[in-house]
Scaffold this motif. Structure first.
Motif, short mmCIF file in Angstrom:
data_model
loop_
_atom_site.label_atom_id
_atom_site.label_comp_id
_atom_site.label_asym_id
_atom_site.label_seq_id
_atom_site.Cartn_x
_atom_site.Cartn_y
_atom_site.Cartn_z
N TRP A 111 1.06 -1.05 0.08
CA TRP A 111 -0.13 -0.01 0.04
C TRP A 111 0.90 1.27 -0.11
O TRP A 111 1.75 1.42 0.79
N VAL A 112 0.84 1.87 -1.05
CA VAL A 112 1.63 3.18 -1.13
C VAL A 112 1.23 4.42 -1.20
O VAL A 112 -0.03 4.59 -1.86
N THR A 113 1.36 5.16 -0.23
CA THR A 113 0.79 6.23 0.09
C THR A 113 1.79 7.67 0.00
O THR A 113 2.60 7.80 0.66
N PRO A 114 1.42 8.74 -0.93
CA PRO A 114 2.08 9.91 -0.99
C PRO A 114 2.04 10.77 0.14
O PRO A 114 0.85 10.69 0.90
N GLN A 115 3.15 11.23 1.06
CA GLN A 115 3.07 12.14 1.90
C GLN A 115 2.99 13.71 1.44
O GLN A 115 3.78 13.99 0.55
N SER A 116 2.43 14.46 2.19
CA SER A 116 2.26 15.85 1.72
C SER A 116 2.74 16.77 2.87
O SER A 116 2.66 16.47 3.95
N GLY A 117 3.39 18.05 2.35
CA GLY A 117 3.92 18.71 3.20
C GLY A 117 3.08 19.92 3.81
O GLY A 117 1.66 19.57 3.39
N PRO A 118 3.00 20.90 4.80
CA PRO A 118 1.96 21.68 5.32
C PRO A 118 1.20 22.34 4.39
O PRO A 118 0.05 22.67 4.29
N GLU A 119 1.75 22.72 3.06
CA GLU A 119 1.28 23.73 2.06
C GLU A 119 0.92 22.67 0.67
O GLU A 119 0.74 23.09 -0.07
N GLY A 120 0.93 21.15 0.98
CA GLY A 120 0.55 20.40 -0.13
C GLY A 120 1.76 20.11 -0.98
O GLY A 120 1.45 19.33 -1.70
N GLU A 121 2.91 20.39 -0.81
CA GLU A 121 3.93 20.02 -1.59
C GLU A 121 4.27 18.49 -1.30
O GLU A 121 4.16 17.91 0.05
N ASP A 122 4.98 17.81 -2.18
CA ASP A 122 5.47 16.48 -2.09
C ASP A 122 6.58 16.42 -1.12
O ASP A 122 7.49 16.98 -1.14
N ASP A 123 6.05 15.48 -0.08
CA ASP A 123 7.03 15.29 1.27
C ASP A 123 7.58 13.98 1.28
O ASP A 123 7.83 13.50 2.39
N GLY A 124 7.28 13.21 0.25
CA GLY A 124 7.97 11.58 0.39
C GLY A 124 6.96 10.75 0.02
O GLY A 124 5.80 10.86 -0.50
N VAL A 125 7.16 9.45 0.65
CA VAL A 125 6.12 8.42 0.18
C VAL A 125 6.14 7.20 1.70
O VAL A 125 7.16 7.38 2.21
N LEU A 126 5.02 6.89 1.80
CA LEU A 126 4.98 5.71 2.81
C LEU A 126 4.68 4.26 2.35
O LEU A 126 3.61 4.20 1.35
N LEU A 127 5.59 3.18 2.48
CA LEU A 127 5.42 2.02 1.73
C LEU A 127 5.04 1.05 3.04
O LEU A 127 5.78 0.74 3.81
N VAL A 128 3.87 0.33 2.92
CA VAL A 128 3.54 -0.66 3.89
C VAL A 128 3.24 -1.86 2.84
O VAL A 128 2.25 -1.73 2.17
N GLY A 129 4.11 -3.06 3.17
CA GLY A 129 3.88 -4.23 2.20
C GLY A 129 4.04 -5.56 2.88
O GLY A 129 4.68 -5.54 4.13
N THR A 130 3.49 -6.43 2.12
CA THR A 130 3.74 -7.75 2.69
C THR A 130 4.41 -8.65 1.62
O THR A 130 4.18 -8.49 0.43
N ASP A 131 5.42 -9.23 1.89
CA ASP A 131 6.35 -10.24 1.16
C ASP A 131 5.30 -11.52 0.46
O ASP A 131 5.01 -12.31 1.23
N ILE A 132 5.08 -11.33 -0.69
CA ILE A 132 4.38 -12.31 -1.29
C ILE A 132 5.10 -13.32 -2.30
O ILE A 132 4.47 -14.03 -3.14
#
Length: 531
Positions: A275-296
């Motif tokens: 599950w890949v979720t983009p992270q946003s800064g306080p003004e909506g700018e790109d602030d990175g990404v969160l990746l939560v995954g299961t090894d399949i």
């Protein structure tokens, strides 16, 4: 507000005062006293009493030295009141010891007034105001002043000291409150961060990676360490997400589930359903990404082995079964008695059933392996449906079920006619299996309007027992059999609707199921007219 909270507030206010360097608060006072002493060496000022002037200098040095050398942080806050009191004494000595009618030196007393007012509580204001009173009162008494000038002088400086003390005390109180609030917020934030990191580390079966806007890894949990072979110290701040990717990028515009192939430290590939979720800064700018995954990876390898096995078995069984059916047909041409013909019919019926099962297994393996193809061309859905209805007639007669033809006029479309026939055959076969004797199965075709435009539709409705609501979503899963099929001992492998759904989706269509327990089931296939 609880007692504990009040105690914390008092402690923080006092700590704010103690942490403010005492020496720094003495610098302006020392500078002004030094300036006055310097002016005594010029015609501007003259000393009436060099002893008092020297005493003022000694008091100033003593106060500054005490501020710098004594351990004030070990003593109560009020203990440091002695320092501004020494400054008041130094101002009195200067004022009396200098030949001046304006007594301008006494205004230096406002500096220790400010220092006292900065302390938490109101006692600093009181001590500062009383100090200002003493600073103007002692020289006046020494010089035996009286009259209007005396009254105005003894009132002006203390009142000014009082007003200044109140203002400074209020301002520093607000600063202390803001500082304490910020410190509490920082502590709460740190505690929350520690709790979150603890939860992230506790998820040892999940790979959790957080990267900043440049792809640099900031969080790398124990699950990631186990799956990818890197330690947290090696990954955080040193690796980028791109260093772990085989080819794909995971910086996405919105949250989505992806199959991501990552590289282990030893060079092996591991596949994650993430599950890949983009992270946003306080003004909506790109602030990175969160990746939560299961090894399949192991799961995919197991599925691939299953597909290969099923494909091999299906292929190997198809030839001998076809041979058996061929020889069965030859036996049917011989002169046989009634019992022999019955035996041959049993062989033929079960052989054809086995061949149908093998064909379904082979097709389902092709679908699951992504090797499913269509041979599109001009087709007529109504004509295909009517042909299937004729083929199902003998089975319906044997089961004493009425087949109802509700098809309409021609429905031309671009499709694979053989696959469409397979869809309708499976729908009719399912309906006949679950409909009891005396029931009916209705086949309908129609031209319908959808949000995308005109579409062709085929519908099969039965009067069987229906499907429980909790099983409807699973009907198109591979090898799933409804509870009614098990209890009624209906033959089948649970592949029919899986194949139907795959063929319909390959055509860009949709399969809908509507069922009511005790009333029957309706399956509706909607297909676009063009590819």
């Amino acid at each position: 507000m609880s007692t504990t909270t009040i105690s914390r507030w008092i402690d923080r206010r006092e700590q704010f005062w103690i942490n403010t360097p005492l020496v720094a608060r003495h610098v302006p006072f020392v500078a002004l006293v030094a300036l006055v002493l310097g002016l005594l060496a010029t015609p501007v000022l003259a000393a009436d009493s060099p002893v008092l002037v020297a005493a003022a200098a000694l008091l100033t040095v003593a106060a500054s030295g005490a501020a710098a050398l004594l351990p004030w942080h070990r003593w109560p806050v009020v203990a440091s009141d002695i320092l501004p009191i020494m400054q008041f004494a130094a101002v009195i000595c200067l004022d009396v010891g200098i030949d001046s009618t304006t007594h301008v030196v006494s205004t230096i007393a406002l500096l220790p007034v400010v220092a006292l007012a900065m302390k938490p509580g109101r006692h600093g204001i009181v001590v500062g105001t009383l100090g200002a009173v003493v600073v103007v009162l002692v020289p006046a008494l020494v010089e035996a002043q009286a009259g209007r000038e005396f009254v105005s002088r003894i009132l002006l400086l203390p009142l000014l000291a009082l007003a200044l003390g109140v203002a400074v005390n209020g301002f520093t109180g607000a600063l202390r409150a803001q500082s304490a609030a910020l410190e509490w917020a920082a502590e709460d934030l740190a505690a929350s961060r520690d709790r979150i990191l603890g939860l992230i580390d506790a998820a040892k079966d999940q790979v959790i990676i957080v990267a900043d806007a440049e792809g640099r890894i900031e969080v790398f949990n124990q699950g990631a360490e186990h799956v990818l072979g890197y330690t947290r110290e090696e990954a955080v701040g040193h690796l980028r997400v791109e260093d772990l990717l085989r080819s794909e990028r995971v910086f996405v515009a919105q949250s989505q589930v992806l199959e991501v192939v990552l590289l282990r430290r030893d060079g092996q590939h591991r596949t994650l359903r993430a599950w890949v979720t983009p992270q946003s800064g306080p003004e909506g700018e790109d602030d990175g990404v969160l990746l939560v995954g299961t090894d399949i990876t192991d799961e995919l390898e197991t599925v691939q082995l299953q597909q290969s096995f099923l494909g091999m078995v299906s292929h190997e069984l198809r030839s001998p079964i076809t041979s058996i059916l061929g020889f069965t047909e030859l036996l049917g041409l011989e002169e046989l008695d009634d019992d022999q013909r019955k035996y041959v019919a049993v062989i033929d019926r079960n052989g054809r059933r086995l061949l149908s099962l093998v064909s379904d297994l082979l097709l389902s393996t092709q679908v699951a392996g992504g090797r499913f193809e269509l041979m599109r061309g001009p087709a007529d859905l109504t004509a295909v449906a009517r042909g299937c209805l004729v083929s199902a007639g003998p089975a319906a007669d044997a089961a004493q079920i009425r087949l109802m033809d509700a098809t309409n006029g021609p429905l031309p479309l671009e499709a694979d006619s053989d696959r469409l026939a397979q869809v309708v055959d499976n729908l009719l076969s399912n309906a006949l299996k679950f409909t009891p004797a005396g029931g009916s199965v209705t086949l309908t075709t129609a031209l319908v309007e959808t949000p995308e435009g005109h579409a062709a539709q085929v519908r099969v409705a039965d009067t069987g027992p229906g499907v429980p609501p909790d099983e409807l979503a699973h009907l198109t899963e591979r090898f799933f059999r409804a509870s009614g099929a098990t209890s009624a001992r209906v033959v089948g492998a649970g592949l029919g609707l899986f194949i139907v759904n795959a063929i319909v989706e390959a055509h860009g269509g949709d399969l809908a199921v509507e069922s009511h327990v005790g009333e029957g089931t309706t399956l509706t296939v909607t297909l676009p007219l063009t590819a």
